[in-house]
Design a protein around this motif. Structure first.
Motif, PDB file in Angstrom:
ATOM      1  N   HIS A 255      35.687  42.238  81.862  1.00  0.00           N
ATOM      2  CA  HIS A 255      34.292  43.399  82.890  1.00  0.00           C
ATOM      3  C   HIS A 255      33.753  43.021  81.777  1.00  0.00           C
ATOM      4  CE1 HIS A 255      37.539  46.328  85.103  1.00  0.00           C
ATOM      5  NE2 HIS A 255      38.031  45.424  84.396  1.00  0.00           N
ATOM      6  N   PRO A 256      31.937  43.446  83.123  1.00  0.00           N
ATOM      7  CA  PRO A 256      30.970  43.421  82.113  1.00  0.00           C
ATOM      8  C   PRO A 256      31.096  44.583  81.556  1.00  0.00           C
ATOM      9  CG  PRO A 256      30.335  44.213  84.721  1.00  0.00           C
ATOM     10  CD  PRO A 256      32.119  44.157  83.639  1.00  0.00           C
ATOM     11  N   GLY A 257      29.496  44.626  80.284  1.00  0.00           N
ATOM     12  CA  GLY A 257      29.437  45.877  80.235  1.00  0.00           C
ATOM     13  C   GLY A 257      29.908  45.963  78.093  1.00  0.00           C
TER      14      GLY A 257
ATOM     15  N   VAL B 274      29.086  44.071  75.181  1.00  0.00           N
ATOM     16  CA  VAL B 274      28.471  43.298  73.915  1.00  0.00           C
ATOM     17  C   VAL B 274      29.025  42.266  73.191  1.00  0.00           C
ATOM     18  CG1 VAL B 274      28.215  44.090  71.696  1.00  0.00           C
ATOM     19  CG2 VAL B 274      25.737  43.957  73.238  1.00  0.00           C
ATOM     20  N   ASP B 275      28.097  41.266  73.403  1.00  0.00           N
ATOM     21  CA  ASP B 275      28.884  39.591  72.902  1.00  0.00           C
ATOM     22  C   ASP B 275      29.801  39.677  71.190  1.00  0.00           C
ATOM     23  OD1 ASP B 275      28.283  38.282  74.820  1.00  0.00           O
ATOM     24  OD2 ASP B 275      26.690  37.139  74.254  1.00  0.00           O
ATOM     25  N   GLU B 276      28.806  40.310  70.966  1.00  0.00           N
ATOM     26  CA  GLU B 276      29.961  40.664  69.407  1.00  0.00           C
ATOM     27  C   GLU B 276      30.889  41.557  69.329  1.00  0.00           C
ATOM     28  OE1 GLU B 276      27.212  42.580  65.958  1.00  0.00           O
ATOM     29  OE2 GLU B 276      29.350  42.127  65.167  1.00  0.00           O
ATOM     30  N   THR B 277      31.060  42.431  69.834  1.00  0.00           N
ATOM     31  CA  THR B 277      32.360  43.530  70.061  1.00  0.00           C
ATOM     32  C   THR B 277      32.956  41.925  70.736  1.00  0.00           C
ATOM     33  OG1 THR B 277      30.667  45.297  70.442  1.00  0.00           O
ATOM     34  CG2 THR B 277      33.239  45.653  71.257  1.00  0.00           C
ATOM     35  N   ARG B 278      33.170  41.917  72.042  1.00  0.00           N
ATOM     36  CA  ARG B 278      33.462  40.890  72.482  1.00  0.00           C
ATOM     37  C   ARG B 278      34.988  39.779  71.105  1.00  0.00           C
ATOM     38  NH1 ARG B 278      34.055  39.904  78.195  1.00  0.00           N
ATOM     39  NH2 ARG B 278      32.213  41.026  78.211  1.00  0.00           N
ATOM     40  N   ARG B 279      33.664  39.266  70.797  1.00  0.00           N
ATOM     41  CA  ARG B 279      34.272  37.710  70.017  1.00  0.00           C
ATOM     42  C   ARG B 279      35.319  39.120  69.144  1.00  0.00           C
ATOM     43  NH1 ARG B 279      29.353  35.606  69.422  1.00  0.00           N
ATOM     44  NH2 ARG B 279      28.475  37.217  68.033  1.00  0.00           N
ATOM     45  N   LEU B 280      35.480  39.970  68.068  1.00  0.00           N
ATOM     46  CA  LEU B 280      35.349  41.220  67.520  1.00  0.00           C
ATOM     47  C   LEU B 280      37.057  40.823  68.301  1.00  0.00           C
ATOM     48  CD1 LEU B 280      34.258  41.951  65.214  1.00  0.00           C
ATOM     49  CD2 LEU B 280      35.338  44.644  65.994  1.00  0.00           C
ATOM     50  N   VAL B 281      36.526  41.617  69.054  1.00  0.00           N
ATOM     51  CA  VAL B 281      38.358  41.973  70.159  1.00  0.00           C
ATOM     52  C   VAL B 281      39.044  40.763  70.603  1.00  0.00           C
ATOM     53  CG1 VAL B 281      39.339  43.081  72.963  1.00  0.00           C
ATOM     54  CG2 VAL B 281      37.439  43.854  71.349  1.00  0.00           C
ATOM     55  N   LEU B 282      38.336  39.623  71.067  1.00  0.00           N
ATOM     56  CA  LEU B 282      39.256  38.536  71.656  1.00  0.00           C
ATOM     57  C   LEU B 282      39.206  38.218  69.687  1.00  0.00           C
ATOM     58  CD1 LEU B 282      36.308  36.912  73.734  1.00  0.00           C
ATOM     59  CD2 LEU B 282      38.716  37.857  73.966  1.00  0.00           C
ATOM     60  N   GLY B 283      38.990  38.192  68.501  1.00  0.00           N
ATOM     61  CA  GLY B 283      39.714  37.575  67.932  1.00  0.00           C
ATOM     62  C   GLY B 283      40.765  38.471  67.374  1.00  0.00           C
ATOM     63  N   ALA B 284      40.950  39.659  67.078  1.00  0.00           N
ATOM     64  CA  ALA B 284      41.916  40.556  66.552  1.00  0.00           C
ATOM     65  C   ALA B 284      42.673  39.472  68.046  1.00  0.00           C
ATOM     66  CB  ALA B 284      41.615  41.734  67.422  1.00  0.00           C
ATOM     67  N   MET B 285      42.931  39.697  69.162  1.00  0.00           N
ATOM     68  CA  MET B 285      43.493  39.756  69.953  1.00  0.00           C
ATOM     69  C   MET B 285      45.045  38.168  69.759  1.00  0.00           C
ATOM     70  SD  MET B 285      42.325  39.748  73.598  1.00  0.00           S
ATOM     71  CE  MET B 285      42.157  41.460  74.670  1.00  0.00           C
ATOM     72  N   ALA B 286      43.824  37.814  68.953  1.00  0.00           N
ATOM     73  CA  ALA B 286      44.098  36.378  69.057  1.00  0.00           C
ATOM     74  C   ALA B 286      45.460  36.174  67.757  1.00  0.00           C
ATOM     75  CB  ALA B 286      42.902  34.627  68.763  1.00  0.00           C
ATOM     76  N   GLU B 287      44.323  37.307  66.688  1.00  0.00           N
ATOM     77  CA  GLU B 287      45.320  37.148  65.530  1.00  0.00           C
ATOM     78  C   GLU B 287      46.689  38.243  65.312  1.00  0.00           C
ATOM     79  OE1 GLU B 287      42.313  39.065  62.638  1.00  0.00           O
ATOM     80  OE2 GLU B 287      44.782  39.304  61.255  1.00  0.00           O
ATOM     81  N   LEU B 288      46.782  38.837  66.367  1.00  0.00           N
ATOM     82  CA  LEU B 288      47.940  39.326  66.350  1.00  0.00           C
ATOM     83  C   LEU B 288      48.858  38.896  67.646  1.00  0.00           C
ATOM     84  CD1 LEU B 288      46.760  43.317  66.551  1.00  0.00           C
ATOM     85  CD2 LEU B 288      48.153  42.483  64.981  1.00  0.00           C
ATOM     86  N   GLY B 289      48.280  38.224  68.581  1.00  0.00           N
ATOM     87  CA  GLY B 289      48.791  37.480  69.705  1.00  0.00           C
ATOM     88  C   GLY B 289      49.597  38.067  70.860  1.00  0.00           C
TER      89      GLY B 289
ATOM     90  N   SER C 197      37.890  51.235  70.411  1.00  0.00           N
ATOM     91  CA  SER C 197      38.445  51.906  71.667  1.00  0.00           C
ATOM     92  C   SER C 197      39.651  50.956  71.921  1.00  0.00           C
ATOM     93  CB  SER C 197      38.406  52.824  72.650  1.00  0.00           C
ATOM     94  OG  SER C 197      37.558  51.991  73.606  1.00  0.00           O
ATOM     95  N   SER C 198      40.621  51.251  72.299  1.00  0.00           N
ATOM     96  CA  SER C 198      41.720  50.799  73.886  1.00  0.00           C
ATOM     97  C   SER C 198      40.868  50.311  75.190  1.00  0.00           C
ATOM     98  CB  SER C 198      42.719  51.184  73.664  1.00  0.00           C
ATOM     99  OG  SER C 198      42.675  51.843  75.006  1.00  0.00           O
ATOM    100  N   GLN C 199      39.730  50.669  75.054  1.00  0.00           N
ATOM    101  CA  GLN C 199      39.521  51.193  76.849  1.00  0.00           C
ATOM    102  C   GLN C 199      38.922  49.740  76.992  1.00  0.00           C
ATOM    103  OE1 GLN C 199      38.889  50.690  80.691  1.00  0.00           O
ATOM    104  NE2 GLN C 199      40.036  51.776  79.116  1.00  0.00           N
ATOM    105  N   THR C 200      38.093  49.742  75.468  1.00  0.00           N
ATOM    106  CA  THR C 200      37.032  48.200  75.543  1.00  0.00           C
ATOM    107  C   THR C 200      37.721  46.873  74.776  1.00  0.00           C
ATOM    108  OG1 THR C 200      35.453  49.176  73.741  1.00  0.00           O
ATOM    109  CG2 THR C 200      35.440  47.344  73.510  1.00  0.00           C
ATOM    110  N   VAL C 201      39.235  47.482  74.614  1.00  0.00           N
ATOM    111  CA  VAL C 201      40.284  46.291  74.502  1.00  0.00           C
ATOM    112  C   VAL C 201      40.148  45.512  76.287  1.00  0.00           C
ATOM    113  CG1 VAL C 201      42.372  45.119  74.036  1.00  0.00           C
ATOM    114  CG2 VAL C 201      40.538  46.623  72.384  1.00  0.00           C
ATOM    115  N   SER C 202      40.620  46.526  77.098  1.00  0.00           N
ATOM    116  CA  SER C 202      40.903  46.728  78.433  1.00  0.00           C
ATOM    117  C   SER C 202      39.722  45.956  78.423  1.00  0.00           C
ATOM    118  CB  SER C 202      41.160  47.912  78.839  1.00  0.00           C
ATOM    119  OG  SER C 202      41.783  47.811  80.377  1.00  0.00           O
ATOM    120  N   ARG C 203      38.541  46.443  78.587  1.00  0.00           N
ATOM    121  CA  ARG C 203      37.404  45.559  78.897  1.00  0.00           C
ATOM    122  C   ARG C 203      37.331  44.382  79.088  1.00  0.00           C
ATOM    123  NH1 ARG C 203      34.733  51.182  79.705  1.00  0.00           N
ATOM    124  NH2 ARG C 203      34.544  51.332  77.407  1.00  0.00           N
ATOM    125  N   VAL C 204      37.724  43.981  77.797  1.00  0.00           N
ATOM    126  CA  VAL C 204      37.435  42.354  77.331  1.00  0.00           C
ATOM    127  C   VAL C 204      38.752  41.333  78.097  1.00  0.00           C
ATOM    128  CG1 VAL C 204      38.156  40.642  75.087  1.00  0.00           C
ATOM    129  CG2 VAL C 204      36.588  43.092  74.531  1.00  0.00           C
TER     130      VAL C 204
END
Lengths: 372, 372
Positions: free
Chosen positions: B66-68, B70-85, B55-62
């Motif tokens: 913000h805490p809360g 999980v590492d794998e989700t965080r990596r996933l989101v960071l990867g998507a961020m990087a991919e899309l710029g 969800s976009s809220q999770t993206v916001s958290r990353v």
DNA sequence: CTCGTGGATGTTTACGTAAACATGGACTAC
DNA sequence: GTAGTCCATGTTTACGTAAACATCCACGAG
């Protein structure tokens, strides 16, 4: 008409009603009781609309000077705006329109005349176009400074960027330009990548050196700027080429860091060389230090040694003697930067190529015929 | 890592499939068919969320650390961020939070050393705090310039304002500070209204004049700045008071406009007065012009006339002779301005009072014992 | 085995503005 | 007189984010 606090919003609410106010925590800590609302709510179009008894869209129309609002309604709205002290919220506007009406200027330092004067021109040109200027200093000292700049850029609160530094230094600062933001560069050689505006330093240098040769000097010494500086290197290259084309000997350069103090130190070495009768200094500060060194070494300017500077800073005409120097039209550079960057932004197209602003030699009293 | 165009996303898709892709506009233009969308849509949290399958809220958290998450989700989101710029949109953020993380600096000109050096310090202090600086020049030339500044201020794209000019000039420029914005003023006497930061010009002046009197001069002439300038008036007043307290005659002032050229003209008049053996110039540029006037009039410095300046600009040590002058710590002024304005902003309280940054006399070689 | 707890994540909402679309009334043309 | 037109104004919606609230699941305690 110009103060801060006295004007407290009438409808100020208690913390209970608005527990989300930013940093209320800190205040609660101090006061230990009721938490005052952190930031009073701003007056929005809806507030104005309510007071005027119209819809917020009508307020929007009035605010933006759109046609199709009858005079009486307009007066009503304007009255309500004045009464509430309404100010448009640029964040909302930017979010809606996708434009920030802001140009970012990235620079390392404000300690060089060129940067300052260019920045000044950029600021007024931008203001005339209704654009604000955001300063993005990429300080070298702390990495924190760089990170700050990076962050701002990343958040892209600007429509376009003017780089007042050499492109290759961007890497060093680990700053990356956000994609989709138009760029104009001053003071660089990146014409193949970007739209570059610069003064015609090569021609200015040529004029300076030719002036000295015309006065009968056998050759011209060079008091150069720091090696890392592209502007310094360009001036040095033009100096060398002019001498070569004239068939004059090219002697090793002395080098300073743009400061008068460094010019003084290098100047002492030049002054000790009796064969040195003409010096082209890479900027006016260096020339100032050189003048002092020559004076203290008992060499007269321009009778024994001629000196030419570069920049034509405002003090140059008051040096002892008044300095012959190359005038750069920084104001024009600034104007063209803004013009270029806005044109790119509006057409949404990336331009390349270098635009040169002419320079000219200002002859004062630090140059004279070669001693015989 | 640092350029605009070359950085093409690897998974670049055709304009058809994703009309919002970066620089699709240009491509469409080239293709000559579909009318290009004016401004490509930016990558938003929603885009990142879709790609990452969260969800976009999770993206916001990353994005906000913000805490809360999980590492794998965080990596996933960071990867998507990087991919899309992905880059956060500061307009939306500002709209949501009510903060711009920007400080406005209002000034008339960048042609005085003090303003520039203070601005530079302001910019780096602000950057260190994660704040950007918006330049708001209130140019005098056109009224348009003033209107531009007014508009920007009205739209309140800043959290706080630093005034690098005298408060009373605000009215003249018909600029009104938006209510609720905190202010710190440099270079003014508005301590009863605002929080003011300034160098201790009175004490600096006192040191300068006392230094000259200690050297045995019967009295000290004054080469003043323009009457409209508060700083100039303050220096003049302090000069007068110091002389009066020492029981020395107070002679009429000569006046310049801060420029070396005007210092030269006024200096010619001073040089013509054989009783003039010591001059306190209101700034270093005036002193520079004065030095030239004295030189051309055949009066030696410091043997015949002693000169003291004010500011300690970087070139002062390279004047002929190196100038004794009052050093102002502009960097400290800038730092304190930022500190003060952010403190006010964070506590949401308006402060008043004047904070003085000490000045000190730098004795070089333009002052010496009174001739007998 | 069930309930409670808390952590990870999703959903809803509001921020202020302005474009796009909708409404409704007055006026014109036939 | 009725249909069409135009103009002033109202209503809906989306922009991107993040707080507030909701949900769901795993795990531990009883």
């Amino acid at each position: 008409m110009s103060q801060g606090l006295d004007e407290v919003a009438p409808e100020r609410r208690s913390a209970q009603e608005d527990p989300g106010a930013a940093s209320a925590v800190v205040e609660a800590h101090v006061l230990g009781e009721v938490r005052p609302e952190r930031r009073r709510r701003r007056v929005s179009m809806a507030d104005v609309a309510r007071l005027a008894g119209v819809s917020s869209q009508t307020v929007s129309r009035v605010a933006n000077g759109h046609p199709g609002v009858v005079d009486e309604t307009r007066r009503l709205v304007l009255g309500a705006m004045a009464e509430l002290g309404y100010r448009p919220n640029s964040a909302a506007r930017a979010l809606k329109s996708g434009e920030f009406r802001t140009i970012g200027v990235i620079l390392f330092t404000l300690s060089t005349t060129g940067n300052v004067r260019t920045l000044e021109a950029i600021a007024s040109s931008a203001a005339a176009e209704g654009y604000a200027i955001t300063l993005i200093p990429v300080a070298v000292p702390t990495q924190d400074g760089v990170r700050g700049a990076f962050t701002r850029l990343g958040e892209l609160a600007v429509d376009a960027v003017i780089l007042l530094m050499e492109v290759h230094l961007l890497d060093a600062a680990s700053v990356s330009l956000p994609p989709g933001v138009q760029v104009v560069v001053a003071d660089s050689d990146a014409g193949d990548q970007y739209s570059v505006v610069d003064t015609d330093q090569a021609d200015g240098t040529r004029q300076a050196v030719a002036h000295l040769l015309d006065l009968g000097h056998r050759t011209v010494h060079h008091l150069a700027g720091p090696e890392e500086s592209f502007a310094a290197e360009r001036r040095t290259a033009a100096w060398r080429r002019t001498l070569e084309e004239a068939g004059c000997p090219v002697l090793p350069v002395e080098r300073g860091d743009w400061s008068a103090e460094s010019g003084y130190r290098a100047g002492l070495r030049l002054a000790a060389d009796p064969a040195c009768t003409a010096v082209f200094a890479a900027n006016d500060e260096l020339a100032l230090g050189l003048l002092r060194a020559l004076h203290e070494s008992g060499r007269r300017v321009p009778e024994d040694v001629s000196v030419v500077g570069f920049d034509d800073i405002s003090e140059a005409g008051s040096f002892l003697p008044p300095l012959t120097t190359v005038h750069q039209d920084f104001a024009e550079v600034g104007r063209r930067c803004v013009e270029g960057v806005l044109r790119q932004f509006r057409n949404d197209e990336h331009e390349r190529g270098t635009h040169l602003v002419p320079t000219h030699l200002v002859v004062r009293r630090s140059t004279g015929p070669a001693p015989r």
